[in-house]
Design a protein around this motif. Structure first.
Motif, PDB file in Angstrom:
ATOM      1  N   VAL A  11       0.864  -1.181   0.000  1.00 52.64           N
ATOM      2  CA  VAL A  11       0.000   0.000   0.000  1.00 52.64           C
ATOM      3  C   VAL A  11       0.897   1.227   0.000  1.00 52.64           C
ATOM      4  N   MET A  12       0.565   2.210  -0.817  1.00 50.91           N
ATOM      5  CA  MET A  12       1.298   3.461  -0.832  1.00 50.91           C
ATOM      6  C   MET A  12       0.468   4.530  -0.151  1.00 50.91           C
ATOM      7  N   ILE A  13       1.093   5.282   0.749  1.00 48.88           N
ATOM      8  CA  ILE A  13       0.409   6.418   1.348  1.00 48.88           C
ATOM      9  C   ILE A  13       1.026   7.692   0.788  1.00 48.88           C
ATOM     10  N   THR A  14       0.185   8.672   0.568  1.00 41.92           N
ATOM     11  CA  THR A  14       0.686   9.948   0.067  1.00 41.92           C
ATOM     12  C   THR A  14       1.267  10.751   1.223  1.00 41.92           C
ATOM     13  N   GLU A  15       2.030  11.766   0.873  1.00 42.52           N
ATOM     14  CA  GLU A  15       2.609  12.628   1.898  1.00 42.52           C
ATOM     15  C   GLU A  15       1.509  13.299   2.712  1.00 42.52           C
ATOM     16  N   GLU A  16       0.446  13.738   2.051  1.00 42.75           N
ATOM     17  CA  GLU A  16      -0.676  14.372   2.757  1.00 42.75           C
ATOM     18  C   GLU A  16      -1.304  13.408   3.765  1.00 42.75           C
ATOM     19  N   ALA A  17      -1.500  12.151   3.354  1.00 45.07           N
ATOM     20  CA  ALA A  17      -2.053  11.145   4.271  1.00 45.07           C
ATOM     21  C   ALA A  17      -1.100  10.919   5.435  1.00 45.07           C
ATOM     22  N   TYR A  88      -5.253  11.650   1.647  1.00 44.67           N
ATOM     23  CA  TYR A  88      -6.127  12.429   2.518  1.00 44.67           C
ATOM     24  C   TYR A  88      -6.537  13.665   1.750  1.00 44.67           C
ATOM     25  N   LYS A  89      -7.834  13.863   1.607  1.00 44.57           N
ATOM     26  CA  LYS A  89      -8.370  15.005   0.846  1.00 44.57           C
ATOM     27  C   LYS A  89      -9.106  15.942   1.796  1.00 44.57           C
ATOM     28  N   GLN A  90      -8.857  17.207   1.629  1.00 45.16           N
ATOM     29  CA  GLN A  90      -9.533  18.238   2.408  1.00 45.16           C
ATOM     30  C   GLN A  90     -10.379  19.075   1.451  1.00 45.16           C
ATOM     31  N   SER A  91     -11.620  19.350   1.830  1.00 44.31           N
ATOM     32  CA  SER A  91     -12.490  20.180   1.002  1.00 44.31           C
ATOM     33  C   SER A  91     -13.308  21.093   1.917  1.00 44.31           C
ATOM     34  N   LEU A  92     -14.152  21.907   1.325  1.00 46.69           N
ATOM     35  CA  LEU A  92     -15.011  22.785   2.118  1.00 46.69           C
ATOM     36  C   LEU A  92     -15.986  21.994   2.986  1.00 46.69           C
ATOM     37  N   MET A  93     -16.271  20.762   2.595  1.00 46.55           N
ATOM     38  CA  MET A  93     -17.201  19.908   3.334  1.00 46.55           C
ATOM     39  C   MET A  93     -16.499  19.099   4.426  1.00 46.55           C
ATOM     40  N   GLY A  94     -15.199  19.261   4.565  1.00 46.40           N
ATOM     41  CA  GLY A  94     -14.439  18.499   5.554  1.00 46.40           C
ATOM     42  C   GLY A  94     -13.347  17.698   4.874  1.00 46.40           C
ATOM     43  N   GLY A  95     -12.765  16.767   5.606  1.00 50.98           N
ATOM     44  CA  GLY A  95     -11.682  15.977   5.059  1.00 50.98           C
ATOM     45  C   GLY A  95     -11.839  14.518   5.413  1.00 50.98           C
ATOM     46  N   GLY A  96     -11.062  13.707   4.731  1.00 49.39           N
ATOM     47  CA  GLY A  96     -11.090  12.285   5.019  1.00 49.39           C
ATOM     48  C   GLY A  96     -10.119  11.526   4.146  1.00 49.39           C
ATOM     49  N   PHE A  97      -9.856  10.293   4.555  1.00 50.22           N
ATOM     50  CA  PHE A  97      -8.973   9.431   3.787  1.00 50.22           C
ATOM     51  C   PHE A  97      -9.716   8.886   2.576  1.00 50.22           C
ATOM     52  N   THR A  98      -8.993   8.768   1.471  1.00 51.22           N
ATOM     53  CA  THR A  98      -9.530   8.129   0.272  1.00 51.22           C
ATOM     54  C   THR A  98      -8.647   6.929  -0.028  1.00 51.22           C
ATOM     55  N   ILE A  99      -9.256   5.870  -0.521  1.00 46.40           N
ATOM     56  CA  ILE A  99      -8.530   4.654  -0.842  1.00 46.40           C
ATOM     57  C   ILE A  99      -8.816   4.298  -2.289  1.00 46.40           C
ATOM     58  N   ASP A 100      -7.752   4.218  -3.083  1.00 51.23           N
ATOM     59  CA  ASP A 100      -7.860   3.858  -4.495  1.00 51.23           C
ATOM     60  C   ASP A 100      -7.217   2.486  -4.660  1.00 51.23           C
ATOM     61  N   ASN A 101      -8.044   1.468  -4.814  1.00 53.84           N
ATOM     62  CA  ASN A 101      -7.580   0.087  -4.909  1.00 53.84           C
ATOM     63  C   ASN A 101      -7.807  -0.443  -6.320  1.00 53.84           C
ATOM     64  N   PRO A 102      -6.723  -0.721  -7.061  1.00 55.41           N
ATOM     65  CA  PRO A 102      -6.886  -1.227  -8.428  1.00 55.41           C
ATOM     66  C   PRO A 102      -7.449  -2.654  -8.479  1.00 55.41           C
ATOM     67  N   ASN A 103      -7.498  -3.339  -7.342  1.00 53.44           N
ATOM     68  CA  ASN A 103      -8.005  -4.711  -7.293  1.00 53.44           C
ATOM     69  C   ASN A 103      -9.493  -4.787  -6.981  1.00 53.44           C
ATOM     70  N   ALA A 104     -10.108  -3.651  -6.682  1.00 52.77           N
ATOM     71  CA  ALA A 104     -11.544  -3.627  -6.417  1.00 52.77           C
ATOM     72  C   ALA A 104     -12.281  -3.743  -7.747  1.00 52.77           C
ATOM     73  N   ILE A 105     -13.135  -4.752  -7.860  1.00 57.06           N
ATOM     74  CA  ILE A 105     -13.863  -4.946  -9.115  1.00 57.06           C
ATOM     75  C   ILE A 105     -15.204  -4.225  -9.097  1.00 57.06           C
ATOM     76  N   ALA A 106     -15.653  -3.820  -7.911  1.00 56.05           N
ATOM     77  CA  ALA A 106     -16.891  -3.041  -7.774  1.00 56.05           C
ATOM     78  C   ALA A 106     -16.876  -2.397  -6.407  1.00 56.05           C
TER      79      ALA A 106
END
Length: 127
Positions: A11-17, A88-106
């Motif tokens: 798993v790779m984590i971004t610097e922001e995360a 980790y994404k921050q927006s006007l609605m708040g922030g949270g972790f996002t997970i991008d998994n290329p193995n997820a089929i749905a």
């Protein structure tokens, strides 16, 4: 912390995360803990992600270190998580972790669970 050999990144984590994870570790007084990333049964698509702090590693864990954070993944989960990116994404609605998994089929409409060909799981109702 158990002594383990560092292996390739599952798993790779971004610097922001990493900034947010370190803040959470400090807040919870878990600076010496591992970050455990896991796949759990549950959710409307059958599988969900877990991220916890763990003081101990197990023999079947894969260890990696990124941005000064020791990351562990159970070997059974490694195939499902291979190539996953945690951000980790921050927006006007708040922030949270996002997970991008290329193995997820749905993934489900509510965005909290997914399906993977490598591990069939029973779907649960959305909450």
């Amino acid at each position: 912390m158990n002594t383990m050999t560092v292996t390739k990144s599952v798993v790779m984590i971004t610097e922001e995360a990493s900034f947010r994870i370190k803040e959470m570790m400090e807040h919870n007084e878990e600076q010496d803990a591992f970050l455990r990333i896991s796949v759990n049964g549950g959710g409307c698509s059958g599988l969900s992600y877990g991220m916890t702090f763990d003081q101990n590693s197990q023999e079947n864990d894969v260890l990696d270190e990124q941005f000064g954070i020791a990351i562990i993944v159970d070997k059974e989960d490694a195939a499902i998580l291979e190539g996953t990116k945690v951000d980790y994404k921050q927006s006007l609605m708040g922030g949270g972790f996002t997970i991008d998994n290329p193995n997820a089929i749905a993934s489900c409409g509510c965005g909290t669970s997914f399906k993977a060909a490598a591990r069939p799981a029973e779907e649960q109702p959305c909450e």
